[in-house]
Motif scaffolding. Structure first.
Motif, PDB file in Angstrom:
ATOM      1  N   LEU A  97      99.755  68.750   8.392  1.00  0.00           N
ATOM      2  CA  LEU A  97      98.856  68.216   7.378  1.00  0.00           C
ATOM      3  C   LEU A  97      97.732  67.417   8.024  1.00  0.00           C
ATOM      4  O   LEU A  97      96.563  67.516   7.595  1.00  0.00           O
ATOM      5  N   TYR A  98      98.040  66.649   9.027  1.00  0.00           N
ATOM      6  CA  TYR A  98      96.994  65.877   9.706  1.00  0.00           C
ATOM      7  C   TYR A  98      95.956  66.815  10.321  1.00  0.00           C
ATOM      8  O   TYR A  98      94.741  66.573  10.205  1.00  0.00           O
ATOM      9  N   GLU A  99      96.397  67.889  10.975  1.00  0.00           N
ATOM     10  CA  GLU A  99      95.445  68.807  11.599  1.00  0.00           C
ATOM     11  C   GLU A  99      94.597  69.515  10.545  1.00  0.00           C
ATOM     12  O   GLU A  99      93.400  69.774  10.764  1.00  0.00           O
ATOM     13  N   ILE A 100      95.190  69.823   9.403  1.00  0.00           N
ATOM     14  CA  ILE A 100      94.412  70.451   8.320  1.00  0.00           C
ATOM     15  C   ILE A 100      93.323  69.494   7.834  1.00  0.00           C
ATOM     16  O   ILE A 100      92.162  69.876   7.661  1.00  0.00           O
ATOM     17  N   ILE A 101      93.732  68.225   7.623  1.00  0.00           N
ATOM     18  CA  ILE A 101      92.759  67.232   7.146  1.00  0.00           C
ATOM     19  C   ILE A 101      91.689  66.992   8.198  1.00  0.00           C
ATOM     20  O   ILE A 101      90.497  66.885   7.893  1.00  0.00           O
ATOM     21  N   ASP A 102      92.089  66.910   9.451  1.00  0.00           N
ATOM     22  CA  ASP A 102      91.143  66.647  10.529  1.00  0.00           C
ATOM     23  C   ASP A 102      90.151  67.789  10.707  1.00  0.00           C
ATOM     24  O   ASP A 102      88.992  67.565  11.039  1.00  0.00           O
ATOM     25  N   ARG A 103      90.594  69.022  10.443  1.00  0.00           N
ATOM     26  CA  ARG A 103      89.744  70.187  10.688  1.00  0.00           C
ATOM     27  C   ARG A 103      88.872  70.554   9.488  1.00  0.00           C
ATOM     28  O   ARG A 103      87.714  70.925   9.659  1.00  0.00           O
ATOM     29  N   LYS A 104      89.407  70.470   8.313  1.00  0.00           N
ATOM     30  CA  LYS A 104      88.737  71.085   7.164  1.00  0.00           C
ATOM     31  C   LYS A 104      88.261  70.105   6.098  1.00  0.00           C
ATOM     32  O   LYS A 104      87.613  70.512   5.146  1.00  0.00           O
ATOM     33  N   ILE A 105      88.563  68.845   6.227  1.00  0.00           N
ATOM     34  CA  ILE A 105      88.249  67.908   5.145  1.00  0.00           C
ATOM     35  C   ILE A 105      87.377  66.781   5.672  1.00  0.00           C
ATOM     36  O   ILE A 105      87.644  66.217   6.738  1.00  0.00           O
ATOM     37  N   PRO A 114      94.757  53.566 -15.549  1.00  0.00           N
ATOM     38  CA  PRO A 114      95.532  53.706 -14.323  1.00  0.00           C
ATOM     39  C   PRO A 114      95.785  55.191 -14.024  1.00  0.00           C
ATOM     40  O   PRO A 114      95.884  56.011 -14.939  1.00  0.00           O
ATOM     41  N   ARG A 115      95.893  55.531 -12.765  1.00  0.00           N
ATOM     42  CA  ARG A 115      96.063  56.931 -12.375  1.00  0.00           C
ATOM     43  C   ARG A 115      97.326  57.058 -11.528  1.00  0.00           C
ATOM     44  O   ARG A 115      97.641  56.193 -10.715  1.00  0.00           O
ATOM     45  N   ARG A 116      98.008  58.160 -11.734  1.00  0.00           N
ATOM     46  CA  ARG A 116      99.211  58.421 -10.941  1.00  0.00           C
ATOM     47  C   ARG A 116      99.086  59.696 -10.120  1.00  0.00           C
ATOM     48  O   ARG A 116     100.050  60.117  -9.487  1.00  0.00           O
ATOM     49  N   SER A 117      97.898  60.316 -10.134  1.00  0.00           N
ATOM     50  CA  SER A 117      97.663  61.507  -9.339  1.00  0.00           C
ATOM     51  C   SER A 117      96.180  61.549  -8.988  1.00  0.00           C
ATOM     52  O   SER A 117      95.331  61.235  -9.833  1.00  0.00           O
ATOM     53  N   LEU A 118      95.869  61.930  -7.752  1.00  0.00           N
ATOM     54  CA  LEU A 118      94.494  61.891  -7.276  1.00  0.00           C
ATOM     55  C   LEU A 118      94.240  63.111  -6.395  1.00  0.00           C
ATOM     56  O   LEU A 118      94.954  63.339  -5.418  1.00  0.00           O
ATOM     57  N   VAL A 119      93.226  63.911  -6.756  1.00  0.00           N
ATOM     58  CA  VAL A 119      92.844  65.081  -5.976  1.00  0.00           C
ATOM     59  C   VAL A 119      91.753  64.683  -4.996  1.00  0.00           C
ATOM     60  O   VAL A 119      90.699  64.169  -5.392  1.00  0.00           O
ATOM     61  N   LEU A 120      91.995  64.915  -3.707  1.00  0.00           N
ATOM     62  CA  LEU A 120      91.032  64.551  -2.675  1.00  0.00           C
ATOM     63  C   LEU A 120      90.127  65.710  -2.291  1.00  0.00           C
ATOM     64  O   LEU A 120      88.968  65.503  -1.954  1.00  0.00           O
ATOM     65  N   TRP A 121      90.660  66.914  -2.322  1.00  0.00           N
ATOM     66  CA  TRP A 121      89.904  68.086  -1.848  1.00  0.00           C
ATOM     67  C   TRP A 121      90.592  69.342  -2.364  1.00  0.00           C
ATOM     68  O   TRP A 121      91.701  69.282  -2.882  1.00  0.00           O
ATOM     69  N   ARG A 122      89.938  70.475  -2.182  1.00  0.00           N
ATOM     70  CA  ARG A 122      90.537  71.778  -2.476  1.00  0.00           C
ATOM     71  C   ARG A 122      90.241  72.713  -1.331  1.00  0.00           C
ATOM     72  O   ARG A 122      89.109  72.802  -0.857  1.00  0.00           O
ATOM     73  N   LEU A 123      91.278  73.428  -0.910  1.00  0.00           N
ATOM     74  CA  LEU A 123      91.138  74.401   0.176  1.00  0.00           C
ATOM     75  C   LEU A 123      91.606  75.764  -0.306  1.00  0.00           C
ATOM     76  O   LEU A 123      92.551  75.864  -1.100  1.00  0.00           O
ATOM     77  N   VAL A 180      94.133  75.496  -3.346  1.00  0.00           N
ATOM     78  CA  VAL A 180      95.224  74.525  -3.254  1.00  0.00           C
ATOM     79  C   VAL A 180      94.614  73.128  -3.199  1.00  0.00           C
ATOM     80  O   VAL A 180      93.662  72.882  -2.455  1.00  0.00           O
ATOM     81  N   SER A 181      95.144  72.222  -3.986  1.00  0.00           N
ATOM     82  CA  SER A 181      94.635  70.853  -4.047  1.00  0.00           C
ATOM     83  C   SER A 181      95.297  69.990  -2.989  1.00  0.00           C
ATOM     84  O   SER A 181      96.521  70.028  -2.812  1.00  0.00           O
ATOM     85  N   ILE A 182      94.473  69.222  -2.285  1.00  0.00           N
ATOM     86  CA  ILE A 182      94.988  68.160  -1.419  1.00  0.00           C
ATOM     87  C   ILE A 182      95.140  66.941  -2.324  1.00  0.00           C
ATOM     88  O   ILE A 182      94.179  66.246  -2.635  1.00  0.00           O
ATOM     89  N   ARG A 183      96.364  66.680  -2.737  1.00  0.00           N
ATOM     90  CA  ARG A 183      96.614  65.725  -3.818  1.00  0.00           C
ATOM     91  C   ARG A 183      97.589  64.645  -3.361  1.00  0.00           C
ATOM     92  O   ARG A 183      98.514  64.891  -2.581  1.00  0.00           O
ATOM     93  N   MET A 184      97.369  63.424  -3.872  1.00  0.00           N
ATOM     94  CA  MET A 184      98.309  62.329  -3.715  1.00  0.00           C
ATOM     95  C   MET A 184      98.901  61.990  -5.077  1.00  0.00           C
ATOM     96  O   MET A 184      98.184  61.991  -6.093  1.00  0.00           O
ATOM     97  N   ASN A 185     100.202  61.688  -5.097  1.00  0.00           N
ATOM     98  CA  ASN A 185     100.881  61.255  -6.317  1.00  0.00           C
ATOM     99  C   ASN A 185     101.504  59.878  -6.090  1.00  0.00           C
ATOM    100  O   ASN A 185     101.886  59.525  -4.964  1.00  0.00           O
ATOM    101  N   ARG A 186     101.599  59.130  -7.174  1.00  0.00           N
ATOM    102  CA  ARG A 186     102.248  57.814  -7.109  1.00  0.00           C
ATOM    103  C   ARG A 186     103.684  57.974  -7.606  1.00  0.00           C
ATOM    104  O   ARG A 186     103.915  58.319  -8.771  1.00  0.00           O
ATOM    105  N   ILE A 187     104.640  57.743  -6.714  1.00  0.00           N
ATOM    106  CA  ILE A 187     106.067  57.962  -6.987  1.00  0.00           C
ATOM    107  C   ILE A 187     106.788  56.615  -7.022  1.00  0.00           C
ATOM    108  O   ILE A 187     106.557  55.754  -6.162  1.00  0.00           O
ATOM    109  N   SER A 209      86.147  71.937  13.428  1.00  0.00           N
ATOM    110  CA  SER A 209      86.561  70.719  12.735  1.00  0.00           C
ATOM    111  C   SER A 209      85.767  70.551  11.449  1.00  0.00           C
ATOM    112  O   SER A 209      84.766  71.227  11.200  1.00  0.00           O
ATOM    113  N   GLY A 210      86.237  69.572  10.631  1.00  0.00           N
ATOM    114  CA  GLY A 210      85.660  69.405   9.303  1.00  0.00           C
ATOM    115  C   GLY A 210      84.184  69.072   9.324  1.00  0.00           C
ATOM    116  O   GLY A 210      83.413  69.548   8.487  1.00  0.00           O
ATOM    117  N   GLY A 211      83.729  68.219  10.273  1.00  0.00           N
ATOM    118  CA  GLY A 211      82.325  67.862  10.312  1.00  0.00           C
ATOM    119  C   GLY A 211      81.427  69.060  10.560  1.00  0.00           C
ATOM    120  O   GLY A 211      80.377  69.222   9.923  1.00  0.00           O
TER     121      GLY A 211
END
Length: 552
Positions: free
Chosen positions: A98-106, A134-143, A150-157, A273-275
């Motif tokens: 996941l880190y390499e995906i974020i580092d390369r494409k986002i 208040p939000r319990r889900s956040l979409v950062l990007w789509r690949l 596919v959504s790069i998403r964070m959820n609050r658990i 890379s993403g840049g």
């Protein structure tokens, strides 16, 4: 009985509302997802691991990846879909991917990674769907993953009785392997020496620093080869249409070849890379759309040039009104086609490159600022385009028409997007902005009927015998080209003005061809002046004696 039944139903609905409503409202108001067990197969998370806000979770992932501590980084993923006995081994591997995906494409937009536990965006506008909530889900990007997104998403658990934490969603964890295969390092990159895979500068690794110029040179070489091949093929084929079509496809095919090479090397052979990808993805989309636009326009032009006569000299001939109409409509259809392809292509570029998100323009786009800026900058261009379409629709000036525009006698040669090209009778080209052309009045000598009457105004002496001049004018009509002469009944001579210095005599010359009317008028004027010199005498002066006044 019916009344009792209705009351019974009303009571039942009220009871159901009281029973269901509070539980639904309570669950909807909870700004997190509940979980009985959470990452039970992992060791206990360190106390200093900050997962309480979306921004803290992303920062923790980047910091742990820089240290190579992917075992702890696994605590940032929702691994509930993975069996507990495999979470300890699969978690670190998935965190690394996941880190390499974020580092390369986002390209991380830190403005969207809110530094609040409840995820509430205090800066959201009042008309936003999440304003003040208040939000319990956040979409950062789509690949892209195959044919889907596919959504790069964070959820609050909230695990059990513990505090809620922000982690990467369970759905994203399920797709990490597929995303890594598609957007992770290629096999060729993995074969490179470790020294070339180290960071160099500007968030680039050394193989990117070396590979970019190599890819650019290779793309230019392919483009040069395709252009030479197209030129050689055009010289060998037979037939004017085939030659024109090959020449029309030469430039767009060259651009498509260059873009294809860059796309293959940057998206399949090497995964940049993403840049860099942020810049290359829009450029690749623009390259393909531009090549398609050029291909359609050039091929259509080549075919239309063979099918429709667009030469203004030939179209100006009498009896070709239908062909002038057709040529003008074809030119208008071509411009409409260009506009449609441009709009469709722009939509494809924006959709493929995700420009608004890529460059951080989402706030400007939502407020309509980009529309206002582009509309203000392009108002003149858009106005000219609409004006050119107006000319084509109302047929006020067609290709080949003879017009008199601001004392310029000319033929309409081209009606382009932003200007009208006029060919003056002397051979010069007059370029007039379309908006100005439709605003200023002009004489169209070819519109409707081709017959035209040219007026030859001469200032003569008050003693001139107009009757004798009228007879001589009728005689001179026989000396002109009969094919270009109009109805003789329309020929006339009249005194249209006079003053103390003399009288203005107008000779009306009927012409059947507006293309030769001006030259016929010049020829008749010359003949009339010569005849007046012969008829003039001291007793019956015709021409005015214009001598310079004596200096005082």
């Amino acid at each position: 009985a019916e009344g009792r039944s209705m009351r019974f139903i009303a009571v039942m609905f009220l009871w159901l509302g009281l029973a269901i409503g509070p539980s639904y409202a309570a669950s909807a108001a909870e700004p997190f997802f509940k979980a009985e067990s959470f990452n039970a197969g992992l060791p206990t998370a360190p106390d200093d691991l900050n997962r309480y806000t979306p921004q803290a979770t992303m920062e923790s992932l980047l910091d742990l990846a820089a240290k190579g501590d992917f075992a702890t980084a696994a605590q940032l993923l929702d691994l509930r879909q993975i069996p507990e006995d495999r979470q300890a081994t699969r978690g670190p591997e998935l965190a690394r991917k996941l880190y390499e995906i974020i580092d390369r494409k986002i390209v991380i937009n830190w403005d969207e990674l809110l530094d609040r536990p409840d995820g509430l965006d205090a800066q959201a506008t009042s008309d936003s769907a999440v304003a003040g909530q208040p939000r319990r889900s956040l979409v950062l990007w789509r690949l892209g993953l195959g044919d889907r997104s596919v959504s790069i998403r964070m959820n609050r658990i909230k695990p059990g009785t513990e505090e809620p934490v922000w982690v990467f969603s369970r759905q994203l964890v399920e797709n990490i392997d597929g995303l890594y295969r598609e957007h992770g390092p290629s096999r060729l990159e993995l074969m490179l020496p470790a020294a070339l895979r180290k960071h160099a500068f500007w968030n680039m690794v050394w193989w990117e620093v070396i590979g970019l110029p190599v890819v650019a040179l290779l793309a230019l070489l392919v483009g040069f080869t395709l252009h030479r091949l197209g030129s050689a093929t055009a010289q060998r084929v037979r037939g004017k249409l085939a030659t024109d079509v090959i020449k029309a496809t030469r430039s767009p095919m060259t651009l498509a070849g260059v873009t294809t090479v860059i796309a293959i090397f940057t998206q399949h052979i090497f995964i940049f890379s993403g840049g860099i990808d942020t810049i290359l993805s829009p450029l690749i989309a623009i390259g393909f759309v531009t090549a398609a636009l050029m291909l359609v326009i050039n091929v259509v032009d080549a075919v239309l040039d063979r099918m429709v006569e667009l030469d203004d000299v030939d179209l100006a001939e009498i009896g070709k009104d239908d062909r002038r109409n057709l040529a003008t409509k074809v030119a208008a259809a071509r411009r409409a086609l260009i506009v449609i392809i441009f709009l469709v292509g722009s939509g494809i570029v924006l959709a493929a490159a995700d420009v608004f998100r890529t460059f951080g323009f989402s706030l400007l786009a939502s407020a309509g600022a980009i529309t206002l800026i582009l509309g203000f900058a392009a108002r003149e261009v858009l106005g000219n385009i609409m004006a050119s379409m107006q000319i084509a629709i109302n047929q006020s000036a067609r290709i080949g028409d003879k017009i008199l525009y601001k004392d310029w006698l000319c033929n309409v040669e081209r009606i382009n997007f932003t200007f009208v090209q006029l060919r003056v009778w002397t051979g010069e080209r007059l370029v007039v902005p379309v908006s100005e052309f439709i605003t200023d009045p002009f004489e169209n000598w070819t519109m409707k009927e081709p017959e035209i009457t040219r007026l030859i105004r001469l200032k003569l002496s008050n003693q001139a015998d107009v009757g004798a001049l009228r007879e001589r004018f009728v005689e001179l009509l026989d000396t002109l080209e009969s094919g270009d002469l109009g109805e003789r009944d329309n020929a006339m001579v009249a005194v249209t003005d006079h003053d103390a210095f003399g009288q203005e005599v107008t000779f009306c010359l009927p012409c059947s061809n507006p293309n030769t009317a001006w030259m016929m008028a010049c020829e008749m004027r010359e003949k009339l002046i010569a005849a007046m010199r012969e008829m003039q005498s001291d007793e019956a002066p015709i021409l005015l004696d214009s001598r310079p006044a004596k200096a005082v």
